[in-house]
Every structure is written in structure tokens, then in C-alpha cells.
Design an enzyme around this catalytic site. Structure first.
Site, PDB file in Angstrom:
ATOM      1  CD  GLU A  92      -3.003  -1.078   2.321  1.00 45.83           C
ATOM      2  OE1 GLU A  92      -3.774  -1.759   2.109  1.00 45.83           O
ATOM      3  OE2 GLU A  92      -2.370  -0.461   3.344  1.00 45.83           O
ATOM      4  CB  CYS A 106       2.789   7.601   3.155  1.00 44.88           C
ATOM      5  SG  CYS A 106       3.353   6.322   4.614  1.00 44.88           S
ATOM      6  CB  CYS A 113       6.794  -5.136   9.179  1.00 40.58           C
ATOM      7  SG  CYS A 113       7.921  -3.826  10.008  1.00 40.58           S
ATOM      8  CB  CYS A 120       2.151  -1.532  13.972  1.00 37.53           C
ATOM      9  SG  CYS A 120       2.317  -1.438  12.111  1.00 37.53           S
TER      10      CYS A 120
HETATM   11  N1  SAH Z   1       8.948   1.013  10.786  1.00 43.75           N
HETATM   12  C1  SAH Z   1       9.053   2.115  10.695  1.00 43.75           C
HETATM   13  C2  SAH Z   1       7.949   2.880   9.462  1.00 43.75           C
HETATM   14  C3  SAH Z   1       6.648   2.277   9.632  1.00 43.75           C
HETATM   15  S1  SAH Z   1       5.579   2.786  11.149  1.00 43.75           S
HETATM   16  C4  SAH Z   1       8.812   2.803  12.165  1.00 43.75           C
HETATM   17  O1  SAH Z   1       8.573   2.351  13.239  1.00 43.75           O
HETATM   18  O2  SAH Z   1       8.960   4.099  12.134  1.00 43.75           O
HETATM   19  C5  SAH Z   1       5.258   4.577  10.921  1.00 43.75           C
HETATM   20  C6  SAH Z   1       4.681   5.057  12.190  1.00 43.75           C
HETATM   21  O3  SAH Z   1       3.487   4.751  12.547  1.00 43.75           O
HETATM   22  C7  SAH Z   1       5.667   4.938  13.401  1.00 43.75           C
HETATM   23  O4  SAH Z   1       6.033   6.166  13.935  1.00 43.75           O
HETATM   24  C8  SAH Z   1       4.664   3.935  14.233  1.00 43.75           C
HETATM   25  O5  SAH Z   1       5.173   4.138  15.669  1.00 43.75           O
HETATM   26  C9  SAH Z   1       3.333   4.481  14.051  1.00 43.75           C
HETATM   27  N2  SAH Z   1       2.210   3.505  14.248  1.00 43.75           N
HETATM   28  C10 SAH Z   1       2.112   2.065  13.946  1.00 43.75           C
HETATM   29  N3  SAH Z   1       0.927   1.523  14.087  1.00 43.75           N
HETATM   30  C11 SAH Z   1       0.363   2.701  14.739  1.00 43.75           C
HETATM   31  C12 SAH Z   1      -1.000   2.801  14.943  1.00 43.75           C
HETATM   32  N4  SAH Z   1      -1.988   1.814  15.006  1.00 43.75           N
HETATM   33  N5  SAH Z   1      -1.505   4.154  15.284  1.00 43.75           N
HETATM   34  C13 SAH Z   1      -0.725   5.383  15.192  1.00 43.75           C
HETATM   35  N6  SAH Z   1       0.498   5.219  14.846  1.00 43.75           N
HETATM   36  C14 SAH Z   1       0.982   3.987  14.651  1.00 43.75           C
END
Ligand code: SAH
Length: 346
Positions: A92, A106, A113, A120
Site C-alpha cells: 500500500e 507515504c 514487516c 501496528c
Molecule cells: N517501521 C517504521 C516505519 C513504519 S510505522 C517505524 O517504526 O518508524 C510509521 C509510524 O506509525 C511509526 O511511528 C509507528 O510508531 C506509527 N504507528 C504504527 N502503528 C500505529 C497505529 N496503530 N496508530 C498510530 N501510529 C502507529
């Protein structure tokens, strides 16, 4: 002879390919401009190459944009694309429209992952595979090509599916093409790599050819909580090690690190957490971005209340720490942070 995918080739390799065809050097620049500046979707669109040249090129190389399997648009203008890759796997990509002319793409870096962050949704899939450089850069090319005239992607965040720094080589080359004048020509501060905190790879990225912006998903202020919500990465690189590395990074001209902090009710959102965050970041050039947790079906956490998020922010402000609250976009189409799974609802 195996055909080369033009997007798997670096700019230099495209130049060599043009030489092997016996063409003049400037032809490589024409091809590169069609791909990275004019967003041609196939060889036929490259109209300043003659028909025979296009034919010759297509005998040694392939070139195509990604195939969008579906496409959803949120009430707030956010768009989510589901792309199907050659092996049938899906990723996505999300386009976020914000103030004025800012358009942030994005981008995903993995199918699924490597990591297992408990809040997440992408993590639930596990890692299916790393994306190749062509698949990363092609997300940009494909979305830009279908935007209405005059609308341009201005920023890129590697915050889609996956942990970008677990796919460092491809991500670095994709960033190089994003910031290169021959490529997408974005300013390096407009490209952000977001990581859960892979320390050696952070150093490698920033000392390499793609010195882009860095966001660290911190999300907790004690090892106990961080190991609970981000087990894999925090076992490898506990908080102290991560913060020490952040303090010693050398950034180009006054750039600061962004710490992202997902606000989970009663898990990491107390004022004691805010106080510890002040200590952890003391003296650093940084900014904190509080992310309201985006719930998803089957998730185990609850979002902090707006009131609690504001209190938390207020505490940080009192200590003169720049703190923003991320406006979640595209929640209605599960396009917001942590909601990407490549499973589209019908
Ligand atoms: N793996 C990388 C990039 C992907 S996640 C990272 O961890 O930075 C991108 C952002 O989304 C991260 O800051 C993560 O903490 C946040 N994130 C993940 N799941 C989330 C959720 N359910 N609600 C809000 N933010 C979330």
C-alpha cells in the site's frame, strides 16, 4: 538475453546500457528525464525517441509503472493505493494532501514487516519480503503519473508498510534517486526515513549518499514498556543505546531528529512519561510528534484521550520541547499510521 528493468538500474547503469546500444550519450538523459521528470508510463510515451529506437530499447529492457489493484479516497482527500507486484504480493501507498500545496507520499519498504510492534497492524503479517529499489521508487512514479496536472508530490515519508532500515540497501538507493537532480530532485529535507530504531543502520544511512531526514519511532520512555510494545527492536537496541546514538549523529546543517510517539491509553501517556521524555531528549536538537493511536479491528490498545494528549504536549512545551500532534488522515479508509495491511475492505 535477460531484459533489464530500467528501474532496477542506477543512472550510471542506464548510461552504460545506452552505450551498449551504440547510441549517443545524451539519449540516456532523455530516457532518464522521461522516467523521473515526465513520468512516462511505458516506452511508447517516450516520444522523442524514434519508433525504431523504442523498439530496440524494448528488446533489451523493460519498463512499466505499478499496477493499482484498487484505490480508495478518504473524505479528507487522502488516497490509498493497493499495488500488486509481479509475484502477486501487495503493498500500500498513501497520498496525504495537507495545507496548501503539500502532497506527502507515504511509501512502503517491505511487504509486511521485519518487526513485531504490538500496536501496528502491518506487523501482524510478518515479513513477506523486502521491496526492491524499483518497487520503492515506482510507488512515487506511478502515483505522480496519475495525479491531475499541476499537482505534485512534494514530500516523501518512508512510513508505509515495513521497517525501511531492515532493507537498507534498496532504501538508500531509492533515496538517492529521490534527491538527485537527475532523479526526482526533491530537497533532502523533504525525504524522511522513519525507523523503529535499528542503530547501526541509522548510522550507515546518515553517513552514506542519502543523508535524508530521520524520524525515530520512540513510543516509550522506559525499557520495560518499550520492550512490551516494540519487543524485537528494543531487545536489539535498548533505549539508552538508541538515545546515545541519536545524540552522536552528525546531521547536515542544523537539521533535527523527529521522535514519533504513539499515544496509547494507560500504557505510555502519563505525565511521568512526559517527564522522562524531557530527560531522554535533554539538550538534543529534536522535535516530538505525538501520534494519536489509530485503532483497528482486533487491536489490543486504546487511544489516549484528546485531553491526555494535550496535557502531555503541554508538559513538553513547558520544557521548551517542540511538540506537534499528528492529525490523522485517512482513518476512514484504514490509510492512517499502523493501519496498512494490503487487505482492502470491499
Ligand atoms: N517501521 C517504521 C516505519 C513504519 S510505522 C517505524 O517504526 O518508524 C510509521 C509510524 O506509525 C511509526 O511511528 C509507528 O510508531 C506509527 N504507528 C504504527 N502503528 C500505529 C497505529 N496503530 N496508530 C498510530 N501510529 C502507529
Amino acid at each position: 538475453m535477460k531484459k533489464e528493468n530500467l528501474l532496477s538500474l542506477s543512472f550510471e547503469e542506464i548510461r552504460s546500457l545506452v552505450e551498449t546500444l551504440g547510441w549517443k550519450k545524451y539519449r540516456a538523459d532523455q530516457i532518464l528525464a522521461w522516467i523521473y521528470k515526465r513520468f512516462a508510463g511505458d516506452f511508447d510515451a517516450m516520444t522523442d525517441l524514434s519508433k525504431t529506437d523504442r523498439q530496440d530499447l524494448s528488446e533489451v529492457a523493460t519498463f512499466a509503472h505499478l499496477r493499482a489493484k484498487s484505490h480508495l479516497e478518504s473524505a479528507d482527500g487522502t488516497e490509498k493505493f493497493l499495488f500488486e507486484l509481479e509475484d502477486g504480493k501487495q503493498i500500500e501507498t498513501v497520498l496525504i494532501r495537507s495545507e496548501k500545496k503539500r502532497r506527502t507520499l507515504c511509501v512502503s519498504s517491505q511487504v509486511g514487516c521485519t518487526l513485531d510492534c504490538r500496536f501496528c497492524l502491518t506487523a501482524e503479517q510478518g515479513l513477506k519480503r523486502n521491496l526492491r529499489v524499483d518497487e520503492i521508487i515506482n510507488q512515487f512514479l506511478t502515483v505522480q503519473a496519475i495525479l491531475p496536472e499541476g499537482e505534485e508530490i512534494t514530500n516523501v515519508v518512508l512510513m508505509g508498510m515495513g521497517e525501511p532500515l531492515a532493507n537498507l540497501k534498496a532504501v538508500t538507493e531509492a533515496c538517492v534517486r529521490m534527491i538527485s537532480p537527475t532523479g526526482l530532485n526533491l530537497a533532502s529535507r523533504r525525504v524522511t526515513v522513519s525507523t523503529a530504531g535499528l542503530v547501526p543502520q541509522i548510522k550507515e544511512l546518515l553517513s552514506g549518499p542519502a543523508s535524508v531526514n530521520l524520524s525515530i519511532s520512540l513510543n516509550a520512555t522506559t525499557d520495560a514498556i518499550r520492550s512490551e510494545i516494540m519487543p524485537k527492536v528494543n531487545q536489539l537496541y535498548p533505549l539508552r543505546e538508541l538515545m546515545k546514538a541519536c545524540r552522536t549523529l552528525s546531521f547536515p546543517t542544523r537539521r533535527s531528529i523527529t521522535f514519533e510517539y504513539v499515544m496509547l491509553a494507560e500504557v505510555n501517556d502519563s505525565l511521568e512519561d512526559a517527564a522522562r521524555l524531557v530527560q531522554l531528549t535533554k539538550g538534543m536538537r529534536c522535535k516530538i510528534n505525538l501520534i494519536p493511536f489509530n485503532a483497528y479491528p482486533g487491536g489490543r490498545y486504546q487511544p489516549s484521550s484528546d485531553e491526555q494528549i494535550l496535557k502531555f504536549q503541554d508538559h513538553l512545551h513547558q520544557h521548551k520541547i517542540r511538540t506537534t500532534i499528528r492529525k490523522s488522515k485517512g482513518r476512514d479508509i484504514l490509510a492512517a499510521c499502523g493501519q496498512l495491511t494490503s487487505q482492502f475492505a470491499d
